[in-house]
Enzyme design. Sequence first.
Site, PDB file in Angstrom:
ATOM      1  N   GLY A 183       3.806 -41.509 -11.331  1.00 45.01           N
ATOM      2  CA  GLY A 183       4.196 -40.959 -10.387  1.00 45.01           C
ATOM      3  C   GLY A 183       3.313 -41.161  -9.113  1.00 45.01           C
ATOM      4  O   GLY A 183       2.288 -41.752  -9.397  1.00 45.01           O
ATOM      5  N   MET A 191       1.479 -39.001  -7.710  1.00 46.57           N
ATOM      6  CA  MET A 191      -0.053 -38.131  -8.047  1.00 46.57           C
ATOM      7  C   MET A 191      -0.548 -38.309  -9.152  1.00 46.57           C
ATOM      8  O   MET A 191      -1.755 -37.731  -9.313  1.00 46.57           O
ATOM      9  CB  MET A 191       0.541 -36.595  -7.570  1.00 46.57           C
ATOM     10  CG  MET A 191       0.880 -36.486  -6.021  1.00 46.57           C
ATOM     11  SD  MET A 191       1.183 -34.582  -5.671  1.00 46.57           S
ATOM     12  CE  MET A 191       2.717 -34.270  -6.649  1.00 46.57           C
ATOM     13  N   THR A 210      -0.644 -39.783 -13.701  1.00 47.09           N
ATOM     14  CA  THR A 210       0.083 -40.600 -14.335  1.00 47.09           C
ATOM     15  C   THR A 210       0.137 -39.876 -15.741  1.00 47.09           C
ATOM     16  O   THR A 210      -0.747 -39.042 -16.243  1.00 47.09           O
ATOM     17  CB  THR A 210      -0.919 -41.948 -15.058  1.00 47.09           C
ATOM     18  OG1 THR A 210      -0.884 -42.628 -13.784  1.00 47.09           O
ATOM     19  CG2 THR A 210      -0.001 -42.943 -15.905  1.00 47.09           C
ATOM     20  N   VAL A 211       1.439 -39.874 -16.710  1.00 48.74           N
ATOM     21  CA  VAL A 211       1.860 -39.058 -17.914  1.00 48.74           C
ATOM     22  C   VAL A 211       1.489 -40.114 -19.072  1.00 48.74           C
ATOM     23  O   VAL A 211       2.078 -41.223 -19.036  1.00 48.74           O
ATOM     24  CB  VAL A 211       3.030 -38.424 -17.867  1.00 48.74           C
ATOM     25  CG1 VAL A 211       3.242 -37.426 -19.051  1.00 48.74           C
ATOM     26  CG2 VAL A 211       3.163 -37.554 -16.588  1.00 48.74           C
ATOM     27  N   ASP A 248       9.624 -29.491  -6.218  1.00 46.38           N
ATOM     28  CA  ASP A 248      10.157 -30.872  -6.517  1.00 46.38           C
ATOM     29  C   ASP A 248      11.204 -30.919  -7.530  1.00 46.38           C
ATOM     30  O   ASP A 248      11.118 -31.783  -8.577  1.00 46.38           O
ATOM     31  CB  ASP A 248       8.761 -31.490  -6.947  1.00 46.38           C
ATOM     32  CG  ASP A 248       8.788 -32.955  -6.806  1.00 46.38           C
ATOM     33  OD1 ASP A 248       9.701 -33.605  -6.111  1.00 46.38           O
ATOM     34  OD2 ASP A 248       8.109 -33.940  -7.355  1.00 46.38           O
TER      35      ASP A 248
END
Length: 689
Positions: free
Chosen positions: A27, A29, A31-32, A141
Site C-alpha cells: 500500500g 504507507m 507492505t504486508v 480508511d
Amino acid sequence: MQEQVQDQLLGTLVDGRYLVRSRLARGGMSTVYLATDQRLERDVAFKVLHPHLANDHTFLQRLSQEAKAAASLSHPHVVGVLDQGQDGHTAYLVMEYVKGHTLRDLLNEQGALTPRLALALIDPVIAGLAAAHAAGLIHRDVKPENVLIADDGRIKVGDFGLARAVTSTTSTGSLIGTVAYVAPELVLGKPADARSDVYSAGIMLYEMLTGRRPYEGDVPIQVAYQHVNSVVGPPSGAAPGLAVDLDELVQWCTANDAEQRPVDGAALLAELRHIRTTLGDAQLDLQPPLMRAPAHPGAQAEAQTAIVTPGAPRNEPTEALAVTGRPTEVISRQSNPTTVIPPSGIPGVHAAGSTATQQVPRPGKRELRRLERQEEKDRARAAATSVRSLREGNPRRRGLIWAIVVIVLALLATSAGWFFGMGPGSPGTIPDVKNRTVAEAQQLLRTAGFQSEPRDVFDDDVKAGFAVGTDPASGLVVRKFQPIALFVSKGAQLFPLPSLAGLTLDQAKDELNKARMTLGIVTQAHDEKAPAGTVLSQEPAGTTPARHSTAVALVLSKGPQPIPVPDVRGMNQDDAAKALQDAGLTAQIAPETVNDKKVPKGAVVGQSPANGTLIRGETVTLTVSKGPKMVKVPSFVGKQAAAARAALEKLGFEVVVNNVLGGFFGTVRDQSPVDTDVPEDSVVTLTVV
C-alpha cells in the site's frame, strides 16, 4: 529501489521472532507480509512501514499508542493487533492473519451484488465499526480493500489505527485516506469522528449495490472535490429497481453535513438490521444490472492509502491528497445554499469566480420520513374529499361528510400514534440477559416489549442452560415488533484430545496446534523401552473431550535408567557374577586367567568397566585370578651364603639367614624350602655356619 529494500525482508527473522515468508500486499504507507511467529508457532500478518514513516520518531510514538488502543479492541469482526515494534530500521505491526480474500476481490469478480448479499456482507463491517466507535477508535480508511473475508466465511475489518497515527503526525494541510471513500470534512481539513467512518461505509454500500463508485475522475483531487460539492445520488439511479429504503440508507450515511448522518456505527447498525427485516424477498433478491465498463482506466483499480501532493504523475496509485498553498475555502451566503469553491488550476474543478457546484441542503432521514407521512395524510385527505357535493345546495349533508372525514382521520392518526408511540412499532432498548436462565431472560425481554426466539449455541464462558446474549445486541434501540434471537448456551464445545504417546516433542506440538490445544508443563522420566525424547504419557489423556486451548501436560522419556557398575574385584567368581546380576547387569568371564600374588585363585582380579554407569542388561567382563606365580627353589646347601642370598632374591624370594656359631665360615648348612615349587615372594630360610 524501495521495492528491493522491502523484498530483502523475505526469508529474514525480524526481532528474533517473526520469520518473513511471502509478500501479501503493498500500500501507500506499508507492505504486508505473511510471517510465522516462531515463539507461538502461528502465522501472522506482518505489516512493515515504508522507510519515510519508519524514520519519523514522532510518528512511531503515535503509532505505538494507536496500536495499543487497537490491541485493546476485541471483537469477532475486527482484525486483532497482536504486536508492534521496531528492529533497526524496520518498524512493524503484527496482526491476526485472515486467510481468504477481500471485499474488493469479490466486487472485482462479481460487480454489483444483490441487496441481500450486500446487506449481509456489510452488517459485520458496521458491527466492527460500532465496537470500535464505542471504544473511542476511528478507522478513517474504510474501503473494500480493508474488509477481509476468510475462507470459513468470517468477515473482519482490518487496518485500525494506522491512518489515525499518520494523520496525527502529518501537517495540517495533509489528507490521509482513500479518496474514493473519503468524507467531505476530511477534504476540508476538519477533524474526523465516527460519522466519517459512516460516510465511507455508505460509499462502500453504494458500490456494492451498483457495481460502481458514486464519484470518479481522471485525478484524485477531482474525486475529492466531488465529495465536498456534490450530493451522492440514490443507488437506484444506477441500479433501477432498488428499494426506496436502500436509497434512504445510502443517502443518510453519505450526507455532506456530518450532523445529518448516523451518529456512529451502532446507530447505523440498528437501522441497517431494521431495513433487512422489513424488505421483502423480491426486493432483497433483486438481480443487479450488468456491470458497465469503468468510466476511466483506474476506476476499478485497487485503492491505496498514501500521502501525495497535487500534480503527482497520473500513473501513481494515489488515493490521498495534500492540499498546499491555497486551502479549500468555505463561503457562506445568506440567500444561497453553501457553496464550496476549490482552488483554481485544479483539473476538472471550477476555478474561483466561476460557476460553482452548489450543495443543496436536504432533510435528514427523520425529516424525510415525517414529510412522507405528512404526504400520505394529505393524499388520504384529498381522496376522502369529494370534488363536488353529493347533493347540490345541501349544507347539512356536506357538513356531515366533513365530520366523518375528520373523525376517520383522527382515528387513523390516533392509531398511528399509538402504534409508533406505545404499541409494537414503538422503539425499545434491548435488556442485558447474559448469564440469566432462559425463563428470566425471556421475561426480561417480554417486559421490555420484545418477543424472543431461543437458539442454542456453544459458549466457553456461560454455563449450559443460561443466556449468552441476543441479536440485535443488548443496549441497542429497535422497534418492538422486530424479532429478537435469544442465544442459549449449550456449554463449552468439547473436542477429543489427540493421542500423543510415542511422538517426539515437535510432533506433539504440531498435533496440539492442529487440534487448537496448547502445550502444558513438560516433564521427563526414565523408561526402559521408549526412546529418549518421545512422549510417555499425557494429561488429560488422549481422546478425552476438552475445550479448545486446553493445556496438555506431557511426560517425555529420558531413555533407560543408568545403573552404577558395582566393584566386584577380589570377590569369588560366582559371588561376583551374582552381584552384577542383582544390579541388573550381565557378567561375562574372560577366557584367560592371570596370576596375581595378592588375589587368590578363583577370585576376580579385574573387571571392565571398573566403574561408571551402564544400561540395564549390559555386560561387565570379569578377569579371574590363577593365584600367585609358582617358582622352583633351587638348593644352595654347601654354597656361600652371600651368593645363595643374591640368587634367591633375584628369583623373587624373600631370604632369611640364621647364623650358627656366628656364621664364621659363611657356608649354607641347611635351606628351607629346597628343590620344590613355591609361590613367588615366598620366604626362604638359610642356615649358615
